[in-house]
Write a protein that holds these residues in place. Structure first.
Motif, PDB file in Angstrom:
ATOM      1  N   LEU A   1       0.828  -1.203   0.000  1.00 35.52           N
ATOM      2  CA  LEU A   1       0.000   0.000   0.000  1.00 35.52           C
ATOM      3  C   LEU A   1       0.862   1.253   0.000  1.00 35.52           C
ATOM      4  O   LEU A   1       0.574   2.229  -0.694  1.00 35.52           O
ATOM      5  CB  LEU A   1      -0.929   0.007   1.213  1.00 35.52           C
ATOM      6  CG  LEU A   1      -2.215  -0.814   1.087  1.00 35.52           C
ATOM      7  CD1 LEU A   1      -1.939  -2.305   1.131  1.00 35.52           C
ATOM      8  CD2 LEU A   1      -3.208  -0.438   2.175  1.00 35.52           C
ATOM      9  N   MET A   2       1.941   1.224   0.780  1.00 36.79           N
ATOM     10  CA  MET A   2       2.816   2.389   0.851  1.00 36.79           C
ATOM     11  C   MET A   2       3.447   2.683  -0.508  1.00 36.79           C
ATOM     12  O   MET A   2       3.516   3.841  -0.945  1.00 36.79           O
ATOM     13  CB  MET A   2       3.902   2.153   1.910  1.00 36.79           C
ATOM     14  CG  MET A   2       4.861   3.312   2.105  1.00 36.79           C
ATOM     15  SD  MET A   2       6.288   3.275   0.960  1.00 36.79           S
ATOM     16  CE  MET A   2       7.186   1.864   1.588  1.00 36.79           C
ATOM     17  N   GLU A   3       3.898   1.643  -1.204  1.00 33.08           N
ATOM     18  CA  GLU A   3       4.573   1.868  -2.483  1.00 33.08           C
ATOM     19  C   GLU A   3       3.603   2.231  -3.606  1.00 33.08           C
ATOM     20  O   GLU A   3       4.012   2.846  -4.601  1.00 33.08           O
ATOM     21  CB  GLU A   3       5.399   0.636  -2.849  1.00 33.08           C
ATOM     22  CG  GLU A   3       6.631   0.501  -1.972  1.00 33.08           C
ATOM     23  CD  GLU A   3       7.264  -0.871  -2.025  1.00 33.08           C
ATOM     24  OE1 GLU A   3       8.461  -0.958  -1.718  1.00 33.08           O
ATOM     25  OE2 GLU A   3       6.574  -1.859  -2.352  1.00 33.08           O
ATOM     26  N   ALA A   4       2.332   1.894  -3.442  1.00 31.50           N
ATOM     27  CA  ALA A   4       1.349   2.364  -4.412  1.00 31.50           C
ATOM     28  C   ALA A   4       1.252   3.888  -4.352  1.00 31.50           C
ATOM     29  O   ALA A   4       1.035   4.551  -5.368  1.00 31.50           O
ATOM     30  CB  ALA A   4      -0.013   1.733  -4.129  1.00 31.50           C
ATOM     31  N   VAL A   5       1.429   4.445  -3.154  1.00 23.91           N
ATOM     32  CA  VAL A   5       1.468   5.902  -2.989  1.00 23.91           C
ATOM     33  C   VAL A   5       2.805   6.451  -3.480  1.00 23.91           C
ATOM     34  O   VAL A   5       2.873   7.448  -4.205  1.00 23.91           O
ATOM     35  CB  VAL A   5       1.237   6.282  -1.521  1.00 23.91           C
ATOM     36  CG1 VAL A   5       1.414   7.781  -1.303  1.00 23.91           C
ATOM     37  CG2 VAL A   5      -0.136   5.825  -1.061  1.00 23.91           C
ATOM     38  N   LEU A   6       3.890   5.787  -3.089  1.00 20.25           N
ATOM     39  CA  LEU A   6       5.235   6.224  -3.486  1.00 20.25           C
ATOM     40  C   LEU A   6       5.364   6.307  -5.004  1.00 20.25           C
ATOM     41  O   LEU A   6       6.029   7.202  -5.539  1.00 20.25           O
ATOM     42  CB  LEU A   6       6.270   5.249  -2.921  1.00 20.25           C
ATOM     43  CG  LEU A   6       7.741   5.553  -3.189  1.00 20.25           C
ATOM     44  CD1 LEU A   6       8.163   6.848  -2.498  1.00 20.25           C
ATOM     45  CD2 LEU A   6       8.618   4.388  -2.731  1.00 20.25           C
ATOM     46  N   ALA A   7       4.711   5.398  -5.713  1.00 22.20           N
ATOM     47  CA  ALA A   7       4.806   5.361  -7.171  1.00 22.20           C
ATOM     48  C   ALA A   7       4.264   6.620  -7.828  1.00 22.20           C
ATOM     49  O   ALA A   7       4.543   6.880  -8.999  1.00 22.20           O
ATOM     50  CB  ALA A   7       4.062   4.136  -7.708  1.00 22.20           C
ATOM     51  N   TRP A   8       3.486   7.402  -7.094  1.00 22.68           N
ATOM     52  CA  TRP A   8       2.906   8.635  -7.649  1.00 22.68           C
ATOM     53  C   TRP A   8       3.757   9.876  -7.362  1.00 22.68           C
ATOM     54  O   TRP A   8       3.384  10.979  -7.739  1.00 22.68           O
ATOM     55  CB  TRP A   8       1.522   8.880  -7.035  1.00 22.68           C
ATOM     56  CG  TRP A   8       0.476   7.878  -7.388  1.00 22.68           C
ATOM     57  CD1 TRP A   8       0.628   6.722  -8.107  1.00 22.68           C
ATOM     58  CD2 TRP A   8      -0.906   7.932  -7.025  1.00 22.68           C
ATOM     59  NE1 TRP A   8      -0.563   6.056  -8.214  1.00 22.68           N
ATOM     60  CE2 TRP A   8      -1.529   6.775  -7.561  1.00 22.68           C
ATOM     61  CE3 TRP A   8      -1.679   8.839  -6.307  1.00 22.68           C
ATOM     62  CZ2 TRP A   8      -2.890   6.501  -7.393  1.00 22.68           C
ATOM     63  CZ3 TRP A   8      -3.028   8.573  -6.135  1.00 22.68           C
ATOM     64  CH2 TRP A   8      -3.632   7.414  -6.681  1.00 22.68           C
ATOM     65  N   GLN A   9       4.900   9.696  -6.688  1.00 22.77           N
ATOM     66  CA  GLN A   9       5.607  10.858  -6.144  1.00 22.77           C
ATOM     67  C   GLN A   9       6.769  11.385  -6.976  1.00 22.77           C
ATOM     68  O   GLN A   9       7.470  12.309  -6.541  1.00 22.77           O
ATOM     69  CB  GLN A   9       6.116  10.519  -4.734  1.00 22.77           C
ATOM     70  CG  GLN A   9       5.052  10.058  -3.762  1.00 22.77           C
ATOM     71  CD  GLN A   9       3.867  10.999  -3.693  1.00 22.77           C
ATOM     72  OE1 GLN A   9       4.033  12.216  -3.647  1.00 22.77           O
ATOM     73  NE2 GLN A   9       2.658  10.437  -3.698  1.00 22.77           N
ATOM     74  N   ALA A  10       7.004  10.857  -8.161  1.00 26.28           N
ATOM     75  CA  ALA A  10       8.159  11.300  -8.937  1.00 26.28           C
ATOM     76  C   ALA A  10       8.114  12.803  -9.224  1.00 26.28           C
ATOM     77  O   ALA A  10       9.130  13.502  -9.122  1.00 26.28           O
ATOM     78  CB  ALA A  10       8.250  10.520 -10.246  1.00 26.28           C
ATOM     79  N   LEU A  11       6.959  13.326  -9.588  1.00 28.65           N
ATOM     80  CA  LEU A  11       6.871  14.753  -9.926  1.00 28.65           C
ATOM     81  C   LEU A  11       7.044  15.653  -8.706  1.00 28.65           C
ATOM     82  O   LEU A  11       7.896  16.559  -8.730  1.00 28.65           O
ATOM     83  CB  LEU A  11       5.543  15.042 -10.638  1.00 28.65           C
ATOM     84  CG  LEU A  11       5.282  14.255 -11.936  1.00 28.65           C
ATOM     85  CD1 LEU A  11       4.019  14.776 -12.611  1.00 28.65           C
ATOM     86  CD2 LEU A  11       6.460  14.341 -12.894  1.00 28.65           C
ATOM     87  N   PRO A  12       6.283  15.453  -7.617  1.00 30.11           N
ATOM     88  CA  PRO A  12       6.495  16.346  -6.468  1.00 30.11           C
ATOM     89  C   PRO A  12       7.865  16.196  -5.832  1.00 30.11           C
ATOM     90  O   PRO A  12       8.447  17.195  -5.380  1.00 30.11           O
ATOM     91  CB  PRO A  12       5.377  15.958  -5.494  1.00 30.11           C
ATOM     92  CG  PRO A  12       4.896  14.631  -5.937  1.00 30.11           C
ATOM     93  CD  PRO A  12       5.115  14.579  -7.416  1.00 30.11           C
ATOM     94  N   PHE A  13       8.419  14.984  -5.794  1.00 33.24           N
ATOM     95  CA  PHE A  13       9.744  14.810  -5.205  1.00 33.24           C
ATOM     96  C   PHE A  13      10.796  15.519  -6.045  1.00 33.24           C
ATOM     97  O   PHE A  13      11.717  16.150  -5.514  1.00 33.24           O
ATOM     98  CB  PHE A  13      10.091  13.325  -5.075  1.00 33.24           C
ATOM     99  CG  PHE A  13       9.432  12.635  -3.909  1.00 33.24           C
ATOM    100  CD1 PHE A  13       8.413  13.235  -3.195  1.00 33.24           C
ATOM    101  CD2 PHE A  13       9.824  11.353  -3.539  1.00 33.24           C
ATOM    102  CE1 PHE A  13       7.795  12.594  -2.127  1.00 33.24           C
ATOM    103  CE2 PHE A  13       9.222  10.699  -2.480  1.00 33.24           C
ATOM    104  CZ  PHE A  13       8.206  11.321  -1.770  1.00 33.24           C
ATOM    105  N   THR A  14      10.696  15.392  -7.349  1.00 38.33           N
ATOM    106  CA  THR A  14      11.653  16.066  -8.230  1.00 38.33           C
ATOM    107  C   THR A  14      11.577  17.575  -8.043  1.00 38.33           C
ATOM    108  O   THR A  14      12.607  18.261  -7.959  1.00 38.33           O
ATOM    109  CB  THR A  14      11.388  15.704  -9.702  1.00 38.33           C
ATOM    110  OG1 THR A  14      11.577  14.298  -9.882  1.00 38.33           O
ATOM    111  CG2 THR A  14      12.320  16.453 -10.633  1.00 38.33           C
ATOM    112  N   SER A  15      10.353  18.109  -7.959  1.00 36.31           N
ATOM    113  CA  SER A  15      10.185  19.540  -7.743  1.00 36.31           C
ATOM    114  C   SER A  15      10.769  19.966  -6.404  1.00 36.31           C
ATOM    115  O   SER A  15      11.449  20.999  -6.300  1.00 36.31           O
ATOM    116  CB  SER A  15       8.701  19.907  -7.806  1.00 36.31           C
ATOM    117  OG  SER A  15       8.174  19.654  -9.087  1.00 36.31           O
TER     118      SER A  15
END
Length: 372
Positions: A199-213
């Motif tokens: 469940l945690m990594e399903a959320v993590l998988a969406w974070q490339a854009l905000p983390f990069t920013s």
């Protein structure tokens, strides 16, 4: 009649609560035969949420509609024997136990292969089958916290938890995607699969854009309430109206922002769209304007303007909206309740209403399981 894309696919669903059962329901919506195996006391979800006169949770009925329920005691020999028979005839095993539980019950990887080499095993857990948190308990808000889903959501100085539970639903979709990919390979090669979905990594998988920013800093950093898509832009945010309701404005493209500004009589705002983030001054002006009239006023004014505007509706209003009714995915159920069909049309039609959740005994299930 349900969709038939997965007709003939047999799924044993050992999961409980929301993520696994939602994944199982999606597979069932697409045509799979889903047998949900519950302990003698039943899925704890039976007691969560509003209750119907029969004592069962309306939420449980919704998320398990379309499935056959079989209660088995997997700690007893008789229950394990029935479960083994189910696995012999299954294509997919979906479960949401803590890591190691299936092994303790006598169904480790070797045993599963002995029973069925083609079996696709999808283990859906909080933090995954490996790593220091593999046995740590949690719920949606915890998985969102570690996976980055709460890092940039909310207002300045205040984080906000999403509802309905984001990690629960995202992980269900992730599990279905992985299962369907494994089914394609299974059909091509006869090979099974072991899918480790958290469940945690399903959320993590969406974070490339905000983390990069965030790592790049500057005006594009995803500080709560200050980034492009989380409240820092006047042209992309929620606004309160005079009746304490809300409207959404998503006018990212200049043509949409210009159309909005012209419609509300503030053409002087058009050239200000490129002001640095956070656009506090411009946001305050837009907020003051929209707060001066009722939500209905702005909806009447802007509904036909091509500016990416939409009122924030209450559930009853959503169900009555012409677009929702035209697509036919939301239907009244017992209780009262609302059944939401599979999220899309296939071959030009919406999914037919799901059958009510149904309990069966082992003999009935195995007799059906042995057919075909």
């Amino acid at each position: 009649m349900t969709f038939d894309l997965l007709a003939g696919l047999r799924v044993v669903d050992l999961s409980q609560w929301l993520p696994g059962p939602f994944a199982g329901q999606i597979l069932g919506d697409l045509g799979a035969e889903v047998v949900k195996v519950e302990p003698p006391a039943g899925d704890p979800m039976r007691q969560l949420g509003p209750r119907d006169p029969d004592g069962l949770s309306a939420w449980y009925k919704q998320i398990n509609a379309g499935k056959t329920i079989l209660r088995l005691d997997l700690k007893a020999d008789a229950g394990r024997e029935v479960f083994a028979e189910l696995l012999r005839g299954a294509d997919v095993l979906l479960e949401s136990y803590r890591p190691g539980t299936l092994e303790k019950l006598g169904f480790d990887g070797k045993r599963r292969v002995e029973l069925n080499r083609r079996l696709i095993h999808c283990a859906l857990s909080g933090y995954g089958q490996t790593g220091p948190l593999r046995l740590t308990g949690g719920h949606d808000i915890n998985y969102m916290a570690l996976g980055g889903g709460l890092a940039s959501s909310g207002r300045v100085g205040e984080s906000v938890a999403a509802y309905p539970p984001t990690a629960d639903h995202a992980s269900a979709l992730q599990a279905v995607i992985a299962i369907l990919a494994a089914v394609v390979r299974q059909g091509r090669t006869g090979q099974g699969a072991n899918l480790d979905i958290s469940l945690m990594e399903a959320v993590l998988a969406w974070q490339a854009l905000p983390f990069t920013s965030a790592l790049r800093g500057g005006s594009q950093a995803q500080v709560r309430g200050q980034g492009l898509l989380n409240g820092g832009a006047a042209f992309y945010r929620l606004y309160r109206t005079a009746d304490d309701r809300f409207v959404s404005l998503g006018a990212i493209e200049p043509k949409f922002w210009a159309a909005f500004c012209r419609a509300v009589g503030r053409e002087d705002w058009i050239s200000r769209q490129a002001e640095p983030l956070p656009q506090d001054a411009l946001t305050a002006e837009v907020a003051a304007l929209l707060a001066g009239r009722l939500q209905d006023h702005w909806n009447d004014l802007l509904s036909d303007v091509d500016c990416c505007f939409m009122p924030v509706l209450e559930p009853e209003e959503v169900l009555l909206h012409p677009q929702i009714q035209a697509r036919g995915l939301a239907r009244a159920g017992e209780g009262p309740s609302v059944q939401i069909a599979f999220g899309g049309l296939i071959d030009g039609r919406a999914q037919s209403p799901r059958a009510a959740v149904r309990e069966a005994d082992a003999a009935e299930v195995l007799a059906t399981w042995g057919e075909g």
